[in-house]
Design a protein around this motif. Sequence first.
Motif, PDB file in Angstrom:
ATOM      1  N   TRP A   8      17.453  80.689  50.232  1.00  0.00           N
ATOM      2  CA  TRP A   8      17.614  79.261  50.519  1.00  0.00           C
ATOM      3  C   TRP A   8      16.285  78.526  50.423  1.00  0.00           C
ATOM      4  N   TRP A   9      15.184  79.208  50.738  1.00  0.00           N
ATOM      5  CA  TRP A   9      13.878  78.576  50.560  1.00  0.00           C
ATOM      6  C   TRP A   9      13.624  78.292  49.073  1.00  0.00           C
ATOM      7  N   HIS A  10      13.971  79.259  48.229  1.00  0.00           N
ATOM      8  CA  HIS A  10      13.772  79.073  46.786  1.00  0.00           C
ATOM      9  C   HIS A  10      14.663  77.955  46.241  1.00  0.00           C
ATOM     10  N   VAL A  11      15.917  77.920  46.695  1.00  0.00           N
ATOM     11  CA  VAL A  11      16.835  76.883  46.210  1.00  0.00           C
ATOM     12  C   VAL A  11      16.380  75.502  46.685  1.00  0.00           C
ATOM     13  N   ALA A  12      16.150  75.374  48.000  1.00  0.00           N
ATOM     14  CA  ALA A  12      15.756  74.075  48.555  1.00  0.00           C
ATOM     15  C   ALA A  12      14.365  73.676  48.080  1.00  0.00           C
TER      16      ALA A  12
ATOM     17  N   ILE B 295      13.413  70.331  45.957  1.00  0.00           N
ATOM     18  CA  ILE B 295      12.463  69.333  46.470  1.00  0.00           C
ATOM     19  C   ILE B 295      11.366  69.063  45.445  1.00  0.00           C
ATOM     20  N   ILE B 296      10.856  70.132  44.831  1.00  0.00           N
ATOM     21  CA  ILE B 296       9.789  69.972  43.830  1.00  0.00           C
ATOM     22  C   ILE B 296      10.290  69.183  42.628  1.00  0.00           C
ATOM     23  N   VAL B 297      11.487  69.496  42.152  1.00  0.00           N
ATOM     24  CA  VAL B 297      12.059  68.764  41.018  1.00  0.00           C
ATOM     25  C   VAL B 297      12.229  67.288  41.374  1.00  0.00           C
TER      26      VAL B 297
ATOM     27  N   SER C 244      10.958  69.994  34.661  1.00  0.00           N
ATOM     28  CA  SER C 244      10.366  68.951  35.505  1.00  0.00           C
ATOM     29  C   SER C 244       8.843  68.986  35.418  1.00  0.00           C
ATOM     30  N   PHE C 245       8.263  70.195  35.267  1.00  0.00           N
ATOM     31  CA  PHE C 245       6.808  70.305  35.062  1.00  0.00           C
ATOM     32  C   PHE C 245       6.401  69.589  33.775  1.00  0.00           C
ATOM     33  N   LEU C 246       7.132  69.881  32.701  1.00  0.00           N
ATOM     34  CA  LEU C 246       6.763  69.341  31.393  1.00  0.00           C
ATOM     35  C   LEU C 246       6.901  67.828  31.336  1.00  0.00           C
TER      36      LEU C 246
ATOM     37  N   PRO D 273      -1.246  64.189  48.845  1.00  0.00           N
ATOM     38  CA  PRO D 273      -0.333  64.849  49.795  1.00  0.00           C
ATOM     39  C   PRO D 273       0.873  65.505  49.122  1.00  0.00           C
ATOM     40  N   LEU D 274       1.455  64.843  48.118  1.00  0.00           N
ATOM     41  CA  LEU D 274       2.614  65.427  47.437  1.00  0.00           C
ATOM     42  C   LEU D 274       2.220  66.665  46.633  1.00  0.00           C
ATOM     43  N   ALA D 275       1.049  66.611  45.984  1.00  0.00           N
ATOM     44  CA  ALA D 275       0.577  67.783  45.244  1.00  0.00           C
ATOM     45  C   ALA D 275       0.362  68.956  46.194  1.00  0.00           C
ATOM     46  N   THR D 276      -0.231  68.678  47.355  1.00  0.00           N
ATOM     47  CA  THR D 276      -0.463  69.730  48.354  1.00  0.00           C
ATOM     48  C   THR D 276       0.864  70.305  48.850  1.00  0.00           C
ATOM     49  N   ALA D 277       1.878  69.439  49.022  1.00  0.00           N
ATOM     50  CA  ALA D 277       3.188  69.908  49.472  1.00  0.00           C
ATOM     51  C   ALA D 277       3.796  70.881  48.466  1.00  0.00           C
ATOM     52  N   ILE D 278       3.644  70.582  47.173  1.00  0.00           N
ATOM     53  CA  ILE D 278       4.183  71.485  46.145  1.00  0.00           C
ATOM     54  C   ILE D 278       3.458  72.828  46.185  1.00  0.00           C
ATOM     55  N   PHE D 279       2.132  72.789  46.316  1.00  0.00           N
ATOM     56  CA  PHE D 279       1.374  74.039  46.422  1.00  0.00           C
ATOM     57  C   PHE D 279       1.865  74.865  47.613  1.00  0.00           C
ATOM     58  N   ALA D 280       2.105  74.204  48.739  1.00  0.00           N
ATOM     59  CA  ALA D 280       2.527  74.910  49.954  1.00  0.00           C
ATOM     60  C   ALA D 280       3.916  75.514  49.789  1.00  0.00           C
ATOM     61  N   ILE D 281       4.858  74.740  49.201  1.00  0.00           N
ATOM     62  CA  ILE D 281       6.222  75.248  48.980  1.00  0.00           C
ATOM     63  C   ILE D 281       6.191  76.488  48.095  1.00  0.00           C
ATOM     64  N   SER D 282       5.404  76.426  47.022  1.00  0.00           N
ATOM     65  CA  SER D 282       5.302  77.569  46.112  1.00  0.00           C
ATOM     66  C   SER D 282       4.663  78.770  46.800  1.00  0.00           C
ATOM     67  N   THR D 283       3.618  78.520  47.583  1.00  0.00           N
ATOM     68  CA  THR D 283       2.912  79.613  48.270  1.00  0.00           C
ATOM     69  C   THR D 283       3.850  80.379  49.188  1.00  0.00           C
ATOM     70  N   ILE D 284       4.657  79.649  49.961  1.00  0.00           N
ATOM     71  CA  ILE D 284       5.591  80.311  50.882  1.00  0.00           C
ATOM     72  C   ILE D 284       6.649  81.088  50.100  1.00  0.00           C
ATOM     73  N   GLY D 285       7.153  80.496  49.004  1.00  0.00           N
ATOM     74  CA  GLY D 285       8.111  81.211  48.161  1.00  0.00           C
ATOM     75  C   GLY D 285       7.520  82.490  47.602  1.00  0.00           C
ATOM     76  N   GLN D 286       6.253  82.429  47.184  1.00  0.00           N
ATOM     77  CA  GLN D 286       5.580  83.615  46.659  1.00  0.00           C
ATOM     78  C   GLN D 286       5.374  84.664  47.748  1.00  0.00           C
ATOM     79  N   PHE D 287       5.179  84.211  48.989  1.00  0.00           N
ATOM     80  CA  PHE D 287       5.028  85.163  50.094  1.00  0.00           C
ATOM     81  C   PHE D 287       6.324  85.942  50.293  1.00  0.00           C
ATOM     82  N   PHE D 288       7.451  85.233  50.267  1.00  0.00           N
ATOM     83  CA  PHE D 288       8.749  85.909  50.359  1.00  0.00           C
ATOM     84  C   PHE D 288       8.931  86.887  49.204  1.00  0.00           C
ATOM     85  N   CYS D 289       8.530  86.454  48.018  1.00  0.00           N
ATOM     86  CA  CYS D 289       8.660  87.296  46.824  1.00  0.00           C
ATOM     87  C   CYS D 289       7.882  88.594  46.984  1.00  0.00           C
TER      88      CYS D 289
END
Length: 516
Positions: free
Chosen positions: A179-183, A187-189, A281-283, A310-326
């Motif tokens: 659910w973290w990956h989905v949500a 959010i990032i998109v 969405s990145f491209l 702030p939004l760029a930092t939020a994306i970095f944080a969301i990805s970091t937590i997802g990578q931790f789960f991974c």
Amino acid sequence: MSSTEEDSRRLAELGYKQELARTWSGFSNFAISFSIISILAGCFTTFGQAWNNGGPIAISWGWPLISAFILIIGFCMSELVSAYPTAGGIYWWAAKMGKPIHGWFTGWLNLIGLIAVTASVDYGCATFLNITLNRLTGGAWEATLPRAFLLFVIILALHALINIYSHKLISVLQNVSVWWHVAGAAIIVAILIFAPTAHQSADFVFFGTNNNSGFGDGSDGLPFWLYVLPLGFLLTQYTITGYDACAHVSEETQGAATSAARGLWQSIFYSAIGGWILLLSFLFAATNVDEINKQAGFVGAIFETALSSPLATAIFAISTIGQFFCGMSCVTSMSRMTYAFSRDGGVPGWRLWSKIDRNRTPVNAIIAGCVVAALITLPALYAPPGLTTPVAFYAVVSIAVIGLYLAFLIPIWLRLRMGDRFEPGPWTLGGKYRVLCWIASIEIVIVSIYFIMPFSPAGVPGNKDFTWTAVNYAPIAVGLVLIGIGLWWTLSAKHWFTGPRRTIDEADQADEVPTA
């Protein structure tokens, strides 16, 4: 007969006692592979590989194309896990359908690949955490390579501790991870759609090219299409891997013969769709091409130039937590493979690595795998001038891809060779197995060849700009391992490694198989 009793009966038929706790649901089985694939990890950490080698087309067209091939590989493996739902399943399948030598090579390639995946994911997580801390502290935390490596070791240690002491929570955390990956991805998109003041055109996203590799003459000619662009496909091939975890935890999964097979192919399918949307969405947000090129295709340059801080930092944080789960899921899968292969005597000191503690957790296998993962990533302390990401990271990524996919190739080929002699489980490809197994085998061979090739001219011996820090040491590492395990087999292992060992005798099996 209950589902758990049926699972134990089937495991007894395959020769093993039910030693691991069978507490995972079918969703949890799907969740571990979905978490290891992790579009919040691979899509971020290896984005630069595709950007520099092909550009937008390597992503917008390369992702769905390679995803389709990977899904075919997944279908072939789903049929195998349905027939043989055992921990460490990949090498077990090879030994069962072939000979002990097939199980030997498959086991070692799979083990090496899983350790490299763990190393690459946790290093990627450390890199993004390094950047996130730098942004949150206003630069007080300096995001250097030594600090990235320190964070990598800390994250690796945390994942080992979680797997050792929180066994009952692991399946719960896997579910949370989904659910973290989905949500998180959603959010990032949404941020990248609504926050930027401008977006790229569809023409750029679907037809734009880029070549920062140093090979060939820009984006024209055969070198670009036949060499540079395929190197960019590493993004997809690396991100969508590790789905063999569904097999490795099948002895802990209820209704494994069906749920593990379904979880394996579904984890690929849903990750492919979610990852493509995320990458597009990145491209579309990549409006400052010059700055992205200046940062060697680092995905963070997109967020830094298109969004507020702030939004760029939020994306970095969301990805970091997802990578931790991974990374947490990677350690789980890697340790189960180590345990299973050791249980059958395939790893030196096998008695130690196959030992289960009172919580029914392979503690020693967890610790050993994490230590080796840290050691093979040591070269990431150094990066060539001008690159923000060490070439060693991409080398470890290549080791992971080559090791895992060669391990997948052997049982897929053996299944193809068996033909109608193969006894399928409840999830089967039927007559379609022939064409699908052929496609899967050819794709794996081609990919493995590309990913041992140099990533830049500076990594080619004899080039005037040659430097060891630019060398893709994947062929060296994989080659030495193949030579080593080949010699080991020839000189010693063929005399004592007989493939899967029975850990259950006839009396035990009678107890394990309930009567109707």
